[in-house]
Motif scaffolding. Sequence first.
Motif, PDB file in Angstrom:
ATOM      1  N   HIS A   1       2.759   4.562   1.077  1.00 20.62           N
ATOM      2  CA  HIS A   1       3.418   5.026   2.306  1.00 20.62           C
ATOM      3  C   HIS A   1       3.517   3.921   3.351  1.00 20.62           C
ATOM      4  N   SER A   2       3.441   2.647   2.941  1.00 17.42           N
ATOM      5  CA  SER A   2       3.513   1.571   3.929  1.00 17.42           C
ATOM      6  C   SER A   2       4.939   1.343   4.427  1.00 17.42           C
ATOM      7  N   LYS A   3       5.958   1.687   3.602  1.00 10.48           N
ATOM      8  CA  LYS A   3       7.348   1.501   3.996  1.00 10.48           C
ATOM      9  C   LYS A   3       7.960   2.724   4.647  1.00 10.48           C
TER      10      LYS A   3
ATOM     11  N   ARG B   1       0.832  -1.200   0.000  1.00 15.41           N
ATOM     12  CA  ARG B   1       0.000   0.000   0.000  1.00 15.41           C
ATOM     13  C   ARG B   1       0.873   1.259   0.000  1.00 15.41           C
TER      14      ARG B   1
END
Length: 253
Positions: free
Chosen positions: A69-71, A67
Amino acid sequence: MMESGESVYALIPPAVETKQRPPIYRSLQPGEVDPSQFEMGCGTVKKAATFGPPRGTLKPSTNTYLRKHSKEPALPDPGPLSQTKAKLKPDLPKDRPIMGLVSAKNFVTANAIENILASPKKLKDAPPLATQKKDYGKVPGYLTKVKDQVKREKEHIEHLTQKMMHDGASDGIRHMSEEERQELIVGLKQKWQRINEAYQKMSFTLDTGTKKAKKEQYEAELAQIEKDIETLSRRVVLVAEEPTTRMESLRLR
């Protein structure tokens, strides 16, 4: 007939040769054998018999996709929202001003009269005027010293010149007259002009040794003439007479 490709033998059509087909391939093994009974048969798949993990274990899940900005690292907690910004301007006065007041005062005229009647401000450490100084209108002391020094140098030079003239009269040295000095200066200037015209007419490219030597000769002659003119421009010029002239002068005496 042979050249045209026609022949009597070509009237009889040739016999058609038919190729015989090879016999059908038949396997030596019986066809009723089950392939799974063999050790290297393709009907069974052993564990770890293929490279990598078994089939079906790496199928992606539909719920665990990446998804936006998940990292990225999680933002810090902003804290309570009760923080107030610094005021850049003061608050408006609470008292409402009286509206409708009109003044008949002419502020332009009042400011002009106030500035005309105001007394000038005095500076604390104002420098004194030139007319208020003690040495105003007097000759500076350093100018008097410089004039005395120049006067002494001129007297010393004149004394040395007279002494040289007196001592050189017996040694064949005489003082050059003004007419002779001016005549020599005019002659040197004319010579300098002739050499300078010849120097200016030379080509810019010095591709031969003769041109280089000629250019150096012109430059040396111009420099020597300028030096001679500077020497003759002095007030006192002493000339050494030649021996023949001295002998003639002694015979005339």
